[in-house]
Design an enzyme around this catalytic site. Structure first.
Site, mmCIF file in Angstrom:
data_model
loop_
_atom_site.group_PDB
_atom_site.id
_atom_site.type_symbol
_atom_site.label_atom_id
_atom_site.label_comp_id
_atom_site.label_asym_id
_atom_site.label_seq_id
_atom_site.Cartn_x
_atom_site.Cartn_y
_atom_site.Cartn_z
ATOM 1 N N PRO A 53 0.608 -1.166 -0.104
ATOM 2 C CA PRO A 53 -0.090 0.185 0.040
ATOM 3 C C PRO A 53 0.856 1.037 -0.101
ATOM 4 O O PRO A 53 1.838 1.049 0.556
ATOM 5 C CB PRO A 53 -0.868 -0.301 1.179
ATOM 6 C CG PRO A 53 0.044 -1.002 2.154
ATOM 7 C CD PRO A 53 0.714 -1.890 1.270
ATOM 8 N N ASP A 54 0.442 2.491 -0.594
ATOM 9 C CA ASP A 54 1.160 3.677 -0.402
ATOM 10 C C ASP A 54 0.615 4.252 0.897
ATOM 11 O O ASP A 54 0.141 3.561 1.586
ATOM 12 C CB ASP A 54 0.722 4.789 -1.478
ATOM 13 C CG ASP A 54 -0.664 4.980 -1.603
ATOM 14 O OD1 ASP A 54 -1.439 4.602 -0.911
ATOM 15 O OD2 ASP A 54 -1.215 5.702 -2.624
ATOM 16 N N PHE A 55 1.085 5.256 1.147
ATOM 17 C CA PHE A 55 0.574 6.131 2.380
ATOM 18 C C PHE A 55 -0.772 6.575 2.421
ATOM 19 O O PHE A 55 -1.359 6.428 3.408
ATOM 20 C CB PHE A 55 1.639 7.052 2.695
ATOM 21 C CG PHE A 55 2.899 6.818 3.424
ATOM 22 C CD1 PHE A 55 3.206 5.244 3.691
ATOM 23 C CD2 PHE A 55 3.968 7.459 3.730
ATOM 24 C CE1 PHE A 55 4.322 4.808 4.464
ATOM 25 C CE2 PHE A 55 5.040 7.203 4.544
ATOM 26 C CZ PHE A 55 5.327 5.626 4.917
ATOM 27 N N ARG A 56 -0.781 7.402 1.481
ATOM 28 C CA ARG A 56 -2.070 8.212 1.472
ATOM 29 C C ARG A 56 -3.062 8.002 0.720
ATOM 30 O O ARG A 56 -3.984 8.755 0.913
ATOM 31 C CB ARG A 56 -1.306 9.916 1.295
ATOM 32 C CG ARG A 56 -0.247 10.121 2.496
ATOM 33 C CD ARG A 56 0.365 11.544 2.198
ATOM 34 N NE ARG A 56 1.578 11.230 2.996
ATOM 35 C CZ ARG A 56 2.827 11.104 2.694
ATOM 36 N NH1 ARG A 56 3.219 11.073 1.369
ATOM 37 N NH2 ARG A 56 3.817 11.238 3.745
ATOM 38 N N ASN A 127 10.918 4.913 -2.294
ATOM 39 C CA ASN A 127 10.632 3.638 -1.897
ATOM 40 C C ASN A 127 11.685 2.952 -0.947
ATOM 41 O O ASN A 127 12.721 2.951 -1.547
ATOM 42 C CB ASN A 127 10.078 2.997 -3.093
ATOM 43 C CG ASN A 127 8.892 3.519 -3.543
ATOM 44 O OD1 ASN A 127 8.201 4.224 -2.977
ATOM 45 N ND2 ASN A 127 8.327 3.150 -4.645
ATOM 46 N N ASP A 129 11.198 -0.288 -0.747
ATOM 47 C CA ASP A 129 10.747 -1.949 -0.657
ATOM 48 C C ASP A 129 11.840 -2.635 -1.384
ATOM 49 O O ASP A 129 11.694 -3.745 -1.815
ATOM 50 C CB ASP A 129 9.352 -1.911 -1.357
ATOM 51 C CG ASP A 129 9.243 -1.186 -2.618
ATOM 52 O OD1 ASP A 129 10.427 -1.020 -3.510
ATOM 53 O OD2 ASP A 129 8.241 -0.909 -3.064
ATOM 54 N N HIS A 146 15.021 7.917 0.797
ATOM 55 C CA HIS A 146 14.353 7.700 2.144
ATOM 56 C C HIS A 146 14.907 6.195 2.820
ATOM 57 O O HIS A 146 14.460 5.778 3.364
ATOM 58 C CB HIS A 146 12.964 7.569 2.239
ATOM 59 C CG HIS A 146 12.425 9.015 1.659
ATOM 60 N ND1 HIS A 146 11.063 9.048 1.578
ATOM 61 C CD2 HIS A 146 13.146 10.359 1.531
ATOM 62 C CE1 HIS A 146 11.010 10.378 1.203
ATOM 63 N NE2 HIS A 146 12.050 11.150 1.132
HETATM 64 P P1 CNA Z 1 2.294 8.687 -1.089
HETATM 65 O O1 CNA Z 1 2.383 9.926 -0.456
HETATM 66 O O2 CNA Z 1 1.488 7.538 -0.621
HETATM 67 O O3 CNA Z 1 1.713 9.206 -2.795
HETATM 68 C C1 CNA Z 1 1.531 7.896 -3.484
HETATM 69 C C2 CNA Z 1 0.998 8.628 -4.888
HETATM 70 O O4 CNA Z 1 0.876 7.862 -5.734
HETATM 71 C C3 CNA Z 1 -0.552 9.453 -4.717
HETATM 72 O O5 CNA Z 1 -0.196 10.461 -5.480
HETATM 73 C C4 CNA Z 1 -1.353 8.410 -5.529
HETATM 74 O O6 CNA Z 1 -2.368 8.841 -6.106
HETATM 75 C C5 CNA Z 1 -0.438 7.646 -6.365
HETATM 76 N N1 CNA Z 1 -0.765 6.068 -6.718
HETATM 77 C C6 CNA Z 1 -1.133 5.399 -6.079
HETATM 78 N N2 CNA Z 1 -1.112 4.211 -6.717
HETATM 79 C C7 CNA Z 1 -1.013 4.421 -8.012
HETATM 80 C C8 CNA Z 1 -0.782 3.696 -8.965
HETATM 81 N N3 CNA Z 1 -0.960 2.444 -9.157
HETATM 82 N N4 CNA Z 1 -0.330 4.353 -10.299
HETATM 83 C C9 CNA Z 1 -0.335 5.751 -10.351
HETATM 84 N N5 CNA Z 1 -0.304 6.394 -9.232
HETATM 85 C C10 CNA Z 1 -0.789 5.701 -7.991
HETATM 86 O O7 CNA Z 1 3.753 8.169 -1.350
HETATM 87 P P2 CNA Z 1 5.077 9.056 -1.903
HETATM 88 O O8 CNA Z 1 5.888 8.013 -2.246
HETATM 89 O O9 CNA Z 1 4.887 10.177 -2.822
HETATM 90 O O10 CNA Z 1 5.312 9.581 -0.256
HETATM 91 C C11 CNA Z 1 6.789 9.302 0.120
HETATM 92 C C12 CNA Z 1 6.805 8.309 1.142
HETATM 93 C C13 CNA Z 1 5.989 7.148 1.233
HETATM 94 C C14 CNA Z 1 8.240 7.883 1.282
HETATM 95 O O11 CNA Z 1 8.800 8.415 2.716
HETATM 96 C C15 CNA Z 1 8.125 6.310 1.358
HETATM 97 O O12 CNA Z 1 9.126 5.751 1.997
HETATM 98 C C16 CNA Z 1 6.897 5.993 1.647
HETATM 99 N N6 CNA Z 1 6.273 4.657 1.315
HETATM 100 C C17 CNA Z 1 7.012 3.969 0.392
HETATM 101 C C18 CNA Z 1 6.269 2.728 0.135
HETATM 102 C C19 CNA Z 1 7.159 1.552 -0.652
HETATM 103 O O13 CNA Z 1 8.429 1.406 -0.338
HETATM 104 N N7 CNA Z 1 6.780 0.716 -1.543
HETATM 105 C C20 CNA Z 1 5.143 2.230 0.713
HETATM 106 C C21 CNA Z 1 4.418 3.189 1.481
HETATM 107 C C22 CNA Z 1 4.910 4.472 1.613
#
Ligand code: CNA
Length: 408
Positions: A53-56, A127, A129, A146
């Protein structure tokens, strides 16, 4: 591809480098031989289709689903001060997110394809991951802004801690401690309140050399990372593939927006470049069962019913991805944003994003470095509702409240 593929914000300003602001024009530019230094900037959105999952994102985002960890506030799980007192929630999450459980997405393979073609100058990822590595992007091409799960150390004496030992602890749901000073061991993920890795600052101006910038799956709400797209030269094309418009992208003369799923967006670009088959072949190699399937196919054994059904579903999913043009739906939204006052001048490239993503507003710490400035607010007694945890708002409030001091 028509103009509906991209959503230029100011149509009165012609592009300087591209023939038009479309994926087709971008592909022509890439294939023209003028492109050899692509900078890619990524966030959690490129890994959501892998199951992380993403964060937001509302409802599906991590912050919306942390209640089960009994945190005082959602971001506490990545807060170094909170971790010192209570490392269990982070390790519960680490158990779920630890590398090895997820397959890279086709977007990760697209970045690898750019590398294979000698076009990747640098990948800046937020990311943690490690999926870019798993897709085969080499270490020296990646800036993990990060940090990541790739290394771990003691938070007190900073001694490195062996990978196999942390894996054992995480699998057993135990908290690892330093064998020398008994301090807590933590993967070298940057927590709120910690500094970004030196590699970020060493490479921070590299985007100025880029001849193409591709921003994928990030809300661009965490500084200083969010300042990177603003470093790209005015005439250099920037492509955003994201479900929503972020960071003022679309304000540059050569910005192309694909407001849709990352995987379908990179497939569109790959198709326009004539690389789609190559991309799918590269991605298929990341499937854990790929080797076994290849062996089975060459042994002449028939597929089981389930395997045949899964193949059919995969094929249909790809076809639907290709056929759907979600940009159309978003175009109206973007045009709506334009009319609500988005600026499109050169200075707007640097300032049209929210205050917390304004490069001019970076907060230097005493030693000249920049901290990870998305800081949680003061601890509250109960978990705040998910919609009040939006980082931009929170960061803005923190900065305002603390007069720009990012340490609280
Ligand atoms: P965020 O703030 O959660 O934003 C994610 C963005 O991606 C949003 O604008 C969503 O609309 C968009 N989005 C989500 N899914 C999709 C998709 N399938 N296709 C296109 N767009 C999509 O995450 P950010 O990365 O901007 O924020 C930075 C944080 C999140 C960092 O500190 C990371 O460490 C942290 N994070 C990382 C992971 C990971 O490593 N996979 C997971 C969750 C959070």
């Amino acid at each position: 591809m028509g103009n509906e593929e991209s959503s230029p914000v100011d149509e009165s300003r012609p592009p300087q480098t591209l023939s038009e602001r479309t994926v087709k024009a971008l592909a022509d530019y890439i294939l023209s031989g003028k492109v050899s230094k692509i900078v890619v900037m990524t966030g959690a959105g490129i890994s959501t289709s892998a199951g992380i999952p993403d964060f937001r994102s509302p409802e599906t985002g991590l912050y919306a689903n942390l209640a089960r960890l009994n945190l005082p506030y959602a971001e506490a799980v990545f807060d170094i001060a909170y971790f010192r007192e209570n490392p269990e929630p982070f390790y519960a999450l680490a158990h779920e997110l630890y590398p090895g459980k997820f397959r890279p997405t086709v977007t990760h393979s697209f970045i690898r394809l750019l590398y294979d073609k000698g076009l990747l100058l640098k990948l800046f990822t937020q990311n943690i991951d490690c999926l870019e590595r798993e897709a085969g992007v080499p270490d020296d091409k990646i800036v993990e802004a990060h940090g990541s799960f790739a290394r771990q150390s003691c938070i007190d004496c900073t001694r490195p801690y062996p990978r196999e030992d942390i894996e054992r602890h995480i699998n057993a749901k135990e908290i690892p401690r330093c064998p020398v000073c008994k301090g807590l061991v933590k993967p070298e993920i940057v927590f709120f309140g910690e500094q970004l890795p030196a590699a970020f600052f060493e490479n921070r101006t590299l985007p100025m050399q880029a001849d193409l910038c591709i921003v994928l799956g990030t809300s661009l709400s965490v500084q200083p990372f969010a300042s990177l797209p603003g470093m790209i030269r005015e005439s250099t094309p920037r492509l955003l593939i994201n479900k929503e418009r972020v960071g003022g992208l679309g304000s540059g003369t050569d910005d192309v927006l694909l407001l849709e799923d990352c995987d379908s967006g990179v497939r569109k670009l790959a198709k326009a470049c004539g690389w789609l088959e190559e991309l799918e072949a590269l991605w298929s190699k990341t499937a854990p069962k790929a080797a076994a399937e290849v062996a089975k196919a060459s042994s002449g054994l028939p597929k089981t019913k389930d395997e045949a059904l899964n193949d059919e579903i995969d094929k249909l999913t790809r076809e639907v991805d290709d056929a759907l043009n979600l940009s159309k739906r978003h175009e109206e939204k973007v045009r709506g944003e334009k009319t609500s006052g988005t600026s499109s001048s050169r200075s707007a490239r640097k300032t049209s994003s929210p205050t917390s993503t304004d490069p001019g507003n970076l907060h230097e710490s005493a030693d000249g470095n920049l901290n990870h400035i998305f800081m949680p607010r003061t601890v509250t007694a109960t978990l705040a509702p998910a919609d009040s945890l939006h980082p931009v708002d929170e960061a803005k409030k923190d900065i305002t409240a603390s007069g720009g001091d990012d340490k609280q």
